[in-house]
Scaffold this motif. Structure first.
Motif, short mmCIF file in Angstrom:
data_model
loop_
_atom_site.label_atom_id
_atom_site.label_comp_id
_atom_site.label_asym_id
_atom_site.label_seq_id
_atom_site.Cartn_x
_atom_site.Cartn_y
_atom_site.Cartn_z
N SER A 1 -25.59 -14.09 72.12
CA SER A 1 -26.98 -13.63 72.06
C SER A 1 -27.90 -14.85 72.00
N PRO A 2 -29.04 -14.82 72.72
CA PRO A 2 -29.94 -15.98 72.69
C PRO A 2 -30.41 -16.34 71.28
N PHE A 3 -30.61 -15.31 70.44
CA PHE A 3 -31.09 -15.55 69.08
C PHE A 3 -30.26 -14.74 68.09
N PRO A 4 -28.98 -15.08 67.89
CA PRO A 4 -28.15 -14.32 66.95
C PRO A 4 -28.67 -14.38 65.52
N GLU A 5 -29.37 -15.47 65.18
CA GLU A 5 -29.90 -15.59 63.83
C GLU A 5 -31.01 -14.58 63.57
N ARG A 6 -31.64 -14.07 64.63
CA ARG A 6 -32.69 -13.05 64.48
C ARG A 6 -32.08 -11.66 64.34
N LYS A 7 -30.83 -11.49 64.78
CA LYS A 7 -30.21 -10.17 64.81
C LYS A 7 -28.88 -10.22 64.04
N ILE A 8 -28.95 -10.74 62.83
CA ILE A 8 -27.74 -10.89 62.05
C ILE A 8 -27.08 -9.54 61.77
N ALA A 9 -27.89 -8.49 61.68
CA ALA A 9 -27.33 -7.15 61.42
C ALA A 9 -26.49 -6.66 62.59
N GLU A 10 -26.76 -7.17 63.79
CA GLU A 10 -25.95 -6.80 64.95
C GLU A 10 -24.74 -7.71 65.11
N VAL A 11 -24.85 -8.93 64.63
CA VAL A 11 -23.76 -9.89 64.77
C VAL A 11 -22.63 -9.61 63.80
N LEU A 12 -22.96 -9.29 62.56
CA LEU A 12 -21.94 -9.16 61.52
C LEU A 12 -20.90 -8.08 61.83
N PRO A 13 -21.27 -6.88 62.29
CA PRO A 13 -20.23 -5.90 62.60
C PRO A 13 -19.27 -6.38 63.68
N SER A 14 -19.78 -7.16 64.64
CA SER A 14 -18.91 -7.67 65.69
C SER A 14 -17.89 -8.66 65.15
N LEU A 15 -18.19 -9.23 64.01
CA LEU A 15 -17.28 -10.18 63.39
C LEU A 15 -16.43 -9.51 62.31
N ALA A 16 -16.40 -8.19 62.30
CA ALA A 16 -15.63 -7.43 61.31
C ALA A 16 -16.15 -7.64 59.91
N VAL B 1 -20.41 -11.25 44.79
CA VAL B 1 -19.51 -12.02 45.66
C VAL B 1 -19.79 -11.71 47.13
N MET B 2 -19.96 -10.42 47.44
CA MET B 2 -20.20 -10.05 48.83
C MET B 2 -21.51 -10.61 49.34
N GLU B 3 -22.54 -10.57 48.52
CA GLU B 3 -23.83 -11.10 48.95
C GLU B 3 -23.72 -12.59 49.22
N GLN B 4 -22.99 -13.28 48.37
CA GLN B 4 -22.82 -14.71 48.55
C GLN B 4 -22.05 -15.00 49.85
N ARG B 5 -20.98 -14.22 50.11
CA ARG B 5 -20.19 -14.43 51.32
C ARG B 5 -21.04 -14.14 52.56
N LEU B 6 -21.80 -13.08 52.53
CA LEU B 6 -22.60 -12.72 53.71
C LEU B 6 -23.71 -13.74 53.95
N ARG B 7 -24.27 -14.28 52.89
CA ARG B 7 -25.29 -15.31 53.06
C ARG B 7 -24.69 -16.55 53.71
N SER B 8 -23.44 -16.87 53.32
CA SER B 8 -22.79 -18.04 53.91
C SER B 8 -22.53 -17.84 55.40
N VAL B 9 -22.16 -16.59 55.78
CA VAL B 9 -21.95 -16.30 57.20
C VAL B 9 -23.28 -16.37 57.96
N ALA B 10 -24.33 -15.81 57.38
CA ALA B 10 -25.64 -15.87 58.02
C ALA B 10 -26.08 -17.32 58.21
N SER B 11 -25.78 -18.16 57.22
CA SER B 11 -26.13 -19.58 57.33
C SER B 11 -25.32 -20.24 58.44
N ALA B 12 -24.05 -19.85 58.57
CA ALA B 12 -23.21 -20.41 59.63
C ALA B 12 -23.72 -20.00 61.00
#
Length: 331
Positions: free
Chosen positions: A236-251, A305-316
């Motif tokens: 996606s050109p801007f995956p950081e703008r659509k993190i809610a769409e990216v995360l399910p694709s990454l399980a 814990v989950m919030e911390q993990r998801l924030r780290s993925v969003a940062s990545a």
């Protein structure tokens, strides 16, 4: 470029529109490659272009200086390019450039006649809006690179993640219109950096947080599926703008069910995801959402814990390479 005398009869000759028409003011005629004549003033062309200035200083043959004749100069540009170029040379130009071929033709003509391309910037900006880039990313990328517009080239490169860089058509287009091979090598460099970053990105995914303890690891096929899902999501050109769409694709789940018997202040029940198809949500068969493979209860995790993990993925995702590395100076 060659010169000839103007035909005695103008009835069979095609002239450009005013102010370049047959009855307009001019002391030289430029004839386009498709046979359209443009009567122009040498003084204006000489002020705009050092090439024309030098050309007009070269002594012409005796026939070219007769008062009843105007010299004609044949040029290689088509009327689609020559007409807007001459309008840009004249005072207070009002030019509408409607296609990428004309835009590139003008840039090449400006280079040929040693006219600074910056004069074209106000007339080409519509080709580099985000909407234009979305519809024609390759053309916009080549144009931005040719003009030295770093910001626009980086924007356009975001929309080329899924283009096959080995395509002969793409390579030929960039080499022809971007001006140098750097435009292509910059895309190759971006593709390499993305593939290298993808492996590190997958290794850091918090899969164990919500996978069944019996299937916390990934089989080779699991990893291949997840890698493909991740590559597609991050294209996606801007995956950081659509993190809610990216995360399910990454399980990675976005929300969780909270069973009654679980303390809602401490733990959340994660939804069931198919182990064999990462990213595909499977409907739970019980309130506890058992694993489809072994029917064991899905793991619990604290909300913190989950919030911390998801924030780290969003940062990545935010840090994942998305644009080319600019390797040339702006013009």
């Amino acid at each position: 470029m060659s010169q000839s005398a103007e035909p005695s009869s103008q009835s069979s000759t095609t002239y450009g529109p005013a102010p370049f028409h047959a009855d307009g003011k001019g002391d030289v005629i430029l004839r386009s490659s498709d046979g359209v004549n443009y009567k122009v003033l040498k003084a204006i062309l000489a002020l705009a272009s050092a090439v024309f200035d030098d050309m007009f200083e070269i002594p012409q043959g005796s026939d070219a200086h007769r008062s009843e004749e105007i010299p004609i100069i044949d040029v290689s540009e088509s009327s689609a390019v020559l007409h807007p170029m001459l309008k840009l040379f004249y005072p207070a130009p009002v030019v509408e450039i409607t296609s990428y071929p004309v835009a590139f033709g003008l840039i090449q003509a400006f280079d040929k006649y040693l006219v600074p391309a910056k004069g074209l910037y106000p007339f080409l900006k519509d080709f580099l809006t985000e909407k234009a880039v979305q519809s024609s990313p390759l053309e916009s990328y080549a144009l931005a690179w040719r003009l030295g517009w770093q910001e626009k080239a980086e924007l356009a490169s975001r929309y080329l993640h899924e283009r096959r860089l080995t395509e002969l058509e793409l390579q030929t287009y960039l080499l022809s219109y971007a001006g140098d091979v750097g435009a292509l090598t910059a895309l190759w460099d971006l593709r390499l950096r993305r593939e290298q970053a993808l492996g590190r990105f997958l290794q850091e995914l918090p899969l164990a947080t919500y996978r069944c303890a019996n299937h916390a690891g990934l089989t080779p096929q699991d990893f291949a599926d997840l890698q493909q899902n991740a590559r597609k999501a991050l294209a996606s050109p801007f995956p950081e703008r659509k993190i809610a769409e990216v995360l399910p694709s990454l399980a990675i789940p976005l929300s969780w069910k909270v069973p009654r018997e679980v303390d809602t202040t401490r733990k959340l029940l994660l939804p069931t995801y198919s182990i064999r198809s990462p990213g595909v949500k499977s409907p739970p068969t019980s309130p506890l959402g058992p694993c489809q493979e072994c029917q064991s209860a899905t793991n619990y995790a604290t909300a913190a814990v989950m919030e911390q993990r998801l924030r780290s993925v969003a940062s990545a995702v935010e840090m994942f390479p998305k644009t080319i590395t600019w390797t040339r100076d702006a013009k």
